[in-house]
Design an enzyme around this catalytic site. Structure first.
Site, mmCIF file in Angstrom:
data_model
loop_
_atom_site.group_PDB
_atom_site.id
_atom_site.type_symbol
_atom_site.label_atom_id
_atom_site.label_comp_id
_atom_site.label_asym_id
_atom_site.label_seq_id
_atom_site.Cartn_x
_atom_site.Cartn_y
_atom_site.Cartn_z
ATOM 1 N N THR A 13 0.630 -1.571 -0.184
ATOM 2 C CA THR A 13 0.063 -0.133 0.030
ATOM 3 C C THR A 13 1.102 1.200 0.183
ATOM 4 O OG1 THR A 13 -0.108 0.397 2.649
ATOM 5 C CG2 THR A 13 -1.993 -1.336 1.317
ATOM 6 N N GLY A 14 0.657 2.275 -1.248
ATOM 7 C CA GLY A 14 1.375 3.019 -1.167
ATOM 8 C C GLY A 14 2.744 3.146 -1.750
ATOM 9 N N GLY A 15 2.234 2.508 -2.848
ATOM 10 C CA GLY A 15 3.950 2.483 -3.357
ATOM 11 C C GLY A 15 3.853 3.133 -4.855
ATOM 12 N N THR A 16 3.656 4.369 -4.430
ATOM 13 C CA THR A 16 3.825 5.375 -5.480
ATOM 14 C C THR A 16 4.929 5.854 -5.800
ATOM 15 O OG1 THR A 16 2.373 6.968 -5.209
ATOM 16 C CG2 THR A 16 1.386 4.912 -6.044
ATOM 17 N N GLY A 18 8.259 7.186 -2.840
ATOM 18 C CA GLY A 18 9.346 7.700 -1.387
ATOM 19 C C GLY A 18 9.773 5.553 -0.882
ATOM 20 N N GLY A 20 8.013 3.141 -0.560
ATOM 21 C CA GLY A 20 6.805 2.013 -0.622
ATOM 22 C C GLY A 20 7.218 1.811 -2.291
ATOM 23 N N SER A 138 7.298 3.768 12.306
ATOM 24 C CA SER A 138 7.774 5.087 12.983
ATOM 25 C C SER A 138 8.620 4.898 14.013
ATOM 26 C CB SER A 138 7.243 6.145 12.758
ATOM 27 O OG SER A 138 7.818 7.625 12.869
ATOM 28 N N TYR A 151 0.229 11.927 15.228
ATOM 29 C CA TYR A 151 0.591 10.526 14.570
ATOM 30 C C TYR A 151 1.340 10.074 15.269
ATOM 31 C CZ TYR A 151 4.778 9.499 11.018
ATOM 32 O OH TYR A 151 4.942 8.581 10.184
#
Ligand code: NAP
Length: 251
Positions: A13-16, A18, A20, A138, A151
């Site tokens: 997920t979020g592989g577009t 950074g 990922g 994180s 966060y």
């Protein structure tokens, strides 16, 4: 390069962008078929084109329940199983206790906590014995950083999932671990609402505090995710690996 993941299917997920994207790249180089998500057709198509023919993209928002519930059927168009799930989608927004409003709180908890939980829940039926789940937490959870309250709390919840999920997944033969990045040079600051000047100022103020005097690179996270997903990490379960250049422990 050794095709260590040949025949394996990896969902990120979020592989577009950074870490990922860097992880998707590393898995494709290691022979895997990779399926990534992102919030827009534009970012997903761009990333898939850059990753090459072993990559597929799905437009899916990790902060939206309807999108998460649609994922199993969308994935089944390409595969009947996933060998690695990297729940990575996310970003931070930062504000003082007084400035945080309900929208800020809900936005971060929706994407980071609810998104991670229900993504794993919905995809469990596609994860067979021998597969691996990796959650992105994180380094911030060990610190009291000003403006990071929401966060950090959201990432602390994800950290707790590593332990509870691993307990429930043991009998299924699924290993669950976490990766805890330090400051990594990605696009993340551009999603914080900070101006370019504020971003540059933050980076300049952080670098002197880091043991290596540099941010980590996305590939340094990717390599650790590949290790955690590999049989070499077969006895690592319910653990969280810090990849923070010593930030948390070297003073
Ligand atoms: N960079 C750091 O210093 C750092 C440190 C510790 C932890 N992390 C964590 O690492 C993860 C990845 O962040 P990054 O630093 O690689 O940031 P990044 O370069 O901004 O990449 C974030 C990725 O997540 C995707 N994304 C964001 N919101 C999404 C949503 N609602 N649904 C689906 N995809 C979404 C973005 O895709 P689209 O834009 O295409 O939607 C992008 O692919 C996050 O969970 C972050 O909290 C980052």
């Amino acid at each position: 390069m050794m095709q260590q993941f040949k025949g394996k299917v990896v969902f990120i997920t979020g592989g577009t962008n950074g870490m990922g994207f860097a992880t998707a790249q590393a898995f494709t180089e290691a022979g895997a078929r990779v399926i990534i998500t992102g919030r827009s057709e534009q970012t997903v198509n761009k990333a898939v084109a850059a990753l090459g023919p072993s990559a597929t993209g799905i437009v899916s928002d990790a902060g939206k329940m309807t999108d998460i519930l649609a994922l199993p059927a969308q994935l089944r168009q390409y595969t009947d199983r996933i060998d690695v799930l990297f729940a990575n989608a996310g970003y931070g927004k930062f504000a003082s206790i007084e400035q945080v409003n309900e929208a800020h709180f809900d936005e971060l908890f929706n994407i980071l906590v609810k998104g991670t939980f229900f993504t794993v829940q919905q995809l469990l039926p596609l994860l067979a014995s021998g597969s691996s789940i990796i959650l992105n937490t994180s380094f911030v959870t060990a610190f009291g950083i000003p403006y990071f309250s929401v966060y950090t709390a959201a990432k602390a919840a994800v950290q707790s999932f590593i332990k509870t999920f691993s307990m429930e997944c043991t009998a299924k033969g699924i290993r669950v671990n976490g990766i805890s990045p330090g400051y990594i040079r990605t696009n993340i600051f551009n999603n914080t609402g900070l101006t370019a000047e504020e971003i540059a100022g933050t980076i300049d103020s952080v670098i002197p505090t880091l043991p290596y005097k540099r941010f980590g690179e996305p590939w340094e996270i990717a390599k650790t995710v590949l290790f955690l997903a590999s049989p070499d990490a077969g006895y690592i379960h319910g653990a969280e690996i810090l990849v923070d250049g010593g930030l948390s422990n070297v003073k």
